[in-house]
Design a protein around this motif. Structure first.
Motif, PDB file in Angstrom:
ATOM      1  N   UNK A   5      41.313  48.391  32.220  1.00 25.48           N
ATOM      2  CA  UNK A   5      41.045  48.750  33.284  1.00 25.48           C
ATOM      3  C   UNK A   5      41.753  47.986  34.543  1.00 25.48           C
ATOM      4  N   UNK A   6      41.878  48.482  36.129  1.00 23.39           N
ATOM      5  CA  UNK A   6      42.581  48.088  36.881  1.00 23.39           C
ATOM      6  C   UNK A   6      41.841  48.023  37.821  1.00 23.39           C
ATOM      7  N   UNK A   7      41.615  46.599  38.269  1.00 21.42           N
ATOM      8  CA  UNK A   7      40.567  45.555  39.033  1.00 21.42           C
ATOM      9  C   UNK A   7      39.723  44.565  38.700  1.00 21.42           C
ATOM     10  N   UNK A   8      39.408  43.798  38.951  1.00 25.94           N
ATOM     11  CA  UNK A   8      38.020  43.091  38.906  1.00 25.94           C
ATOM     12  C   UNK A   8      37.084  42.949  39.431  1.00 25.94           C
ATOM     13  N   UNK A   9      36.932  43.797  40.388  1.00 23.55           N
ATOM     14  CA  UNK A   9      35.338  44.058  41.345  1.00 23.55           C
ATOM     15  C   UNK A   9      34.354  43.913  40.083  1.00 23.55           C
ATOM     16  N   UNK A  10      33.154  44.468  40.580  1.00 20.52           N
ATOM     17  CA  UNK A  10      32.054  44.613  39.152  1.00 20.52           C
ATOM     18  C   UNK A  10      32.053  45.746  39.313  1.00 20.52           C
ATOM     19  N   UNK A  11      32.674  46.872  39.444  1.00 18.28           N
ATOM     20  CA  UNK A  11      33.048  48.455  39.034  1.00 18.28           C
ATOM     21  C   UNK A  11      34.320  47.974  37.641  1.00 18.28           C
ATOM     22  N   UNK A  12      34.774  47.635  37.948  1.00 17.99           N
ATOM     23  CA  UNK A  12      36.214  46.751  36.837  1.00 17.99           C
ATOM     24  C   UNK A  12      35.447  46.664  35.898  1.00 17.99           C
ATOM     25  N   UNK A  13      34.494  45.274  36.157  1.00 16.89           N
ATOM     26  CA  UNK A  13      33.612  44.053  35.038  1.00 16.89           C
ATOM     27  C   UNK A  13      32.656  45.447  34.150  1.00 16.89           C
ATOM     28  N   UNK A  14      31.677  46.082  34.962  1.00 18.31           N
ATOM     29  CA  UNK A  14      30.636  46.711  34.433  1.00 18.31           C
ATOM     30  C   UNK A  14      31.396  47.681  33.416  1.00 18.31           C
ATOM     31  N   UNK A  15      32.781  48.402  33.476  1.00 18.23           N
ATOM     32  CA  UNK A  15      33.424  49.404  33.204  1.00 18.23           C
ATOM     33  C   UNK A  15      34.053  48.813  32.066  1.00 18.23           C
ATOM     34  N   UNK A  16      34.357  47.713  31.399  1.00 19.90           N
ATOM     35  CA  UNK A  16      35.012  46.565  30.569  1.00 19.90           C
ATOM     36  C   UNK A  16      33.572  45.896  29.608  1.00 19.90           C
ATOM     37  N   UNK A  17      32.927  45.867  30.665  1.00 21.34           N
ATOM     38  CA  UNK A  17      31.631  45.052  29.267  1.00 21.34           C
ATOM     39  C   UNK A  17      30.679  46.040  28.679  1.00 21.34           C
ATOM     40  N   UNK A  33      43.106  35.811  42.483  1.00 16.49           N
ATOM     41  CA  UNK A  33      43.674  34.699  40.655  1.00 16.49           C
ATOM     42  C   UNK A  33      41.779  34.939  40.529  1.00 16.49           C
ATOM     43  N   UNK A  34      40.562  36.161  41.921  1.00 14.43           N
ATOM     44  CA  UNK A  34      39.460  36.294  41.372  1.00 14.43           C
ATOM     45  C   UNK A  34      38.505  37.151  41.222  1.00 14.43           C
ATOM     46  N   UNK A  35      37.588  37.211  39.986  1.00 11.21           N
ATOM     47  CA  UNK A  35      37.581  37.884  39.839  1.00 11.21           C
ATOM     48  C   UNK A  35      35.681  38.165  40.928  1.00 11.21           C
ATOM     49  N   UNK A  36      35.546  39.692  40.571  1.00 13.37           N
ATOM     50  CA  UNK A  36      33.942  39.784  42.372  1.00 13.37           C
ATOM     51  C   UNK A  36      34.804  41.033  43.343  1.00 13.37           C
ATOM     52  N   UNK A  37      35.925  40.508  43.466  1.00 12.15           N
ATOM     53  CA  UNK A  37      36.487  41.985  44.928  1.00 12.15           C
ATOM     54  C   UNK A  37      35.780  41.905  45.668  1.00 12.15           C
ATOM     55  N   UNK A  38      35.031  42.174  46.388  1.00  4.91           N
ATOM     56  CA  UNK A  38      34.366  42.367  47.671  1.00  4.91           C
ATOM     57  C   UNK A  38      32.825  41.395  47.217  1.00  4.91           C
ATOM     58  N   UNK A  39      32.097  40.970  46.587  1.00  8.13           N
ATOM     59  CA  UNK A  39      31.469  40.167  45.668  1.00  8.13           C
ATOM     60  C   UNK A  39      32.727  39.003  45.812  1.00  8.13           C
ATOM     61  N   UNK A  40      33.441  38.711  46.185  1.00 14.79           N
ATOM     62  CA  UNK A  40      34.300  37.083  46.006  1.00 14.79           C
ATOM     63  C   UNK A  40      33.958  35.778  46.737  1.00 14.79           C
ATOM     64  N   UNK A  41      33.888  34.857  46.500  1.00 10.71           N
ATOM     65  CA  UNK A  41      33.393  33.918  47.446  1.00 10.71           C
ATOM     66  C   UNK A  41      34.218  32.576  47.313  1.00 10.71           C
ATOM     67  N   UNK A  42      33.996  31.941  48.143  1.00 10.77           N
ATOM     68  CA  UNK A  42      34.720  30.384  48.146  1.00 10.77           C
ATOM     69  C   UNK A  42      33.501  28.939  47.559  1.00 10.77           C
ATOM     70  N   UNK A  43      34.502  28.475  47.478  1.00 13.06           N
ATOM     71  CA  UNK A  43      33.848  26.510  47.582  1.00 13.06           C
ATOM     72  C   UNK A  43      33.245  26.133  48.504  1.00 13.06           C
ATOM     73  N   UNK A  44      32.088  25.546  48.642  1.00  9.23           N
ATOM     74  CA  UNK A  44      31.375  24.611  50.310  1.00  9.23           C
ATOM     75  C   UNK A  44      30.291  23.814  49.157  1.00  9.23           C
TER      76      UNK A  44
END
Ligand SMILES: Cc1cc2nc3c(=O)[nH]c(=O)nc-3n(C[C@H](O)[C@H](O)[C@H](O)COP(=O)(O)OP(=O)(O)OC[C@H]3O[C@@H](n4cnc5c(N)ncnc54)[C@H](O)[C@@H]3O)c2cc1C
Length: 426
Positions: A5-17, A33-44
Motif C-alpha cells: 500500500x503506497x501512502x500512509x494517510x487514512x485511506x492507506x491505513x484503512x486498507x492495510x488494517x 516520517x509521519x503517518x496521517x497524510x492530510x490529517x497529520x499533526x505537530x507537537x504543541x
C-alpha cells in the motif's frame, strides 16, 4: 499474496488494517516520517494538534465503524456547533430563520427566497441528473442572479477557484446532505493522532508492516522501488493523487494509468493560537472583507479551550502553482495576522503556524461520473484509491475509509480465489 500500500494517510491505513485483519500479508509505505497524510499533526505543549482543521460528522458511518473496530468510537466527543458569516467585515450569525431575516448582506426579497429555496434544495435535487448540471446553472436558476453573484459564487468559489460554477451540482447536493449550519460535530479525544496510532497498532498486531520515511521512487507493473530497495507485490494499492502517481510510474506503466486530466486544488491554512475565543461559531465563510483567506474554523466550540488557549484555522484553497502557495510561511503569517485582526480588532495572538498541502481534491468536471477512473487498472496489479475516486461523496476521512473498504474487498475476493502459491483456484 503480498500487497503493498503506497501512502500512509487514512485511506492507506484503512486498507492495510482491513487486509492485515483478514490475514493477508501487507506492507504500507509512507514517504514522510509521519503517518496521517492530510490529517497529520505537530507537537504543541504536551499534546498533538492537527495541521489542518478536522472534525467527524454523525453521518460518517464508515469512519465510525472503523473507530468501533479499533475501540475508539466512544472517544469521539460530540458538540452542537453553529455557523457565522462575515461579509464586508460585518459578522452575522447564520443558523436560523431569524438570523436570515437580519442578514442585511442580501436584500429582503432575496433573503426570503434564499430561506425558502434552501429549505427545499435537497428535495429539489432528487431524481435530477445533477452530475451533468453546472452548479452555477442550478443555483442561479433557483436563487436568482444576485444571490449567486453576492453569496454562492464567492462562497463556493473559495473552495474551487474561478471554476466553481462548472463543478457538477451533484457535489454541492452531496455536501448539503453531510453538513448543516447548526450541526452536531465530533472530535476524537486526544486528537486525530489517537486514530492513526490505533490503526498502526492494529496493522502491526495482525502481522502487517508499516514503514515511514519510505518514499516510493518508482512504481513498476508488479513492484515498487524505494531508495536502494525493490519490493515485489501481487497487488499494489496507490492512494497518491493522480498527478503524484504519474510522477513515480515508470515508462511501461504510465500509459496504462487513467488518462483523465484533473486540476487539483491545494490549500494554504494558518492555525492561530489565541488567548481569547473569536466568535463562538465553528465555521464562518469570509466574503469581500479584504482578507486573502476565505473562511475561519474555530475549534473551541468543538474541543473547548486547550491549556486556556483557543485554536482558530483560516484557509485559502488554491492551486499549488499560485504565488500564495509559493510564498514563505512567515510572510503569510504576518499578513494574515493583520487581516484576522481587521475582522477581530484587539485580537491577542500567541502563535501562528502556516501549513500547506498541494493536493486536497480534484476540481471535478461536469459529467464526471462517466469519466471517474476505475479502481482496478487493467493489465496491472495496481488498484487506485484516491480523492478522484470518492466522488460524488465529499472528500473526507469517511469517504476515504469507504473507498478503502471497497478496495480491500476486491483484494480479498481475489486472494480467496488463489491457491497459497498464487495460482488461480479452479
Ligand atoms: C484543510 C482541510 C480540512 C479538512 N477537513 C476535514 C474534516 O473536517 N473532516 C474530514 O473527514 N476530512 C477533512 N479533510 C479531508 C481529509 O483530510 C482527506 O480527505 C483525507 O485525509 C485524505 O486521505 P488520503 O489517505 O486519501 O490522502 P492523504 O491524506 O493525502 O495521504 C496520502 C499519503 O501518501 C503519502 N505519499 C505521497 N507520495 C508518496 C510516495 N511517493 N511514497 C509513499 N507515500 C507517499 C503522503 O505523504 C500522504 O501521507 C480536510 C482536508 C483539508 C486539507
Amino acid at each position: 499474496m503480498q500487497t503493498v500500500v503506497i501512502g500512509g494517510g487514512i485511506c492507506g491505513l484503512a486498507v492495510a488494517h482491513r487486509l492485515a485483519r483478514a490475514g493477508t500479508p501487507v506492507t504500507l509505505l509512507e514517504s514522510t516520517g509521519q503517518l496521517g497524510g492530510l490529517g497529520t499533526f505537530f507537537p504543541w505543549h504536551d499534546r498533538w494538534v492537527e495541521r489542518f482543521y478536522h472534525c467527524v460528522m454523525p453521518s460518517d458511518d464508515d469512519l465510525l465503524a472503523l473507530l468501533e473496530e479499533v475501540g475508539l468510537r466512544d472517544h469521539v466527543r460530540w458538540e452542537r456547533t453553529s455557523m457565522g458569516m462575515i461579509v464586508e467585515g460585518r459578522h452575522y450569525p447564520f443558523n436560523s430563520a431569524l438570523d436570515l431575516l437580519k442578514f442585511t448582506a442580501l436584500g429582503v426579497v432575496d433573503r426570503v427566497r434564499f430561506g425558502a429555496v434552501s429549505l427545499l434544495l435537497r428535495r429539489l435535487g432528487k431524481g435530477k441528473d445533477l452530475d451533468n448540471l453546472r452548479t452555477e446553472d442550478w443555483l442561479r436558476g433557483l436563487y436568482g442572479d444576485r444571490v449567486w453573484r453576492d453569496l454562492f459564487g464567492p462562497l463556493f468559489g473559495s473552495k474551487f477557484g474561478a471554476a466553481f460554477g462548472d463543478v457538477p451540482a451533484l457535489y454541492l447536493w452531496q455536501r448539503l446532505g453531510r453538513e448543516r449550519n447548526v450541526a452536531v460535530r465530533g472530535y476524537p479525544h486526544g486528537g486525530y493522532k489517537t486514530i492513526i496510532d490505533a490503526l498502526r497498532a492494529s496493522i502491526e498486531s495482525h502481522g502487517g508492516i508499516v514503514r515511514t520515511s519510505a518514499p516510493v521512487r518508482v512504481l513498476r507493473n508488479g513492484s515498487v522501488e524505494l531508495d536502494g530497495e525493490t519490493i515485489e507485490a501481487d497487488r499494489i494499492v496507490s492512494t497518491l493523487p493522480l498527478p503524484a502517481l504519474r510522477q513515480v510510474a515508470d515508462a511501461k506503466l504510465a500509459p496504462l494509468l487513467p488518462q483523465v486530466n484533473l486540476r487539483y486544488q491545494g490549500v494554504v491554512n494558518a492555525l492561530f493560537v489565541l488567548r481569547q475565543p473569536l466568535s463562538g461559531h465553528y465555521w464562518a465563510p469570509v466574503l469581500r472583507s479584504g482578507t486573502e483567506f476565505d473562511g475561519v474554523v474555530e475549534m473551541s466550540p468543538l474541543t473547548g479551550p486547550v491549556d486556556g488557549r483557543h485554536f482558530a484555522y483560516v484557509m485559502r484553497y488554491t492551486d499549488r502553482d499560485s504565488p500564495l502557495f509559493q510564498e514563505d510561511e512567515r510572510t503569510i503569517a504576518a499578513r494574515w495576522t493583520e487581516q484576522l485582526r481587521s475582522l477581530h480588532p484587539g485580537l491577542d495572538v500567541e502563535e501562528v503556524h502556516v501549513f500547506r498541502a498541494p493536493f486536497v481534491e480534484p476540481v471535478y468536471p461536469v459529467g464526471y461520473l462517466a469519466q471517474r477512473p476505475a479502481i482496478e487498472v487493467t493489465g496491472t496489479p495496481l488498484l487506485l484509491a484516491t480523492t478522484a475516486h470518492v466522488y460524488p461523496s465529499v472528500t473526507s476521512w469517511n469517504s476515504s475509509v469507504g473507498l478503502a473498504n471497497r478496495v480491500s474487498e476486491i483484494i480479498l475476493r481475489t486472494a480467496a480465489s488463489m491457491s497459497p502459491d498464487g495460482e488461480p483456484v479452479p
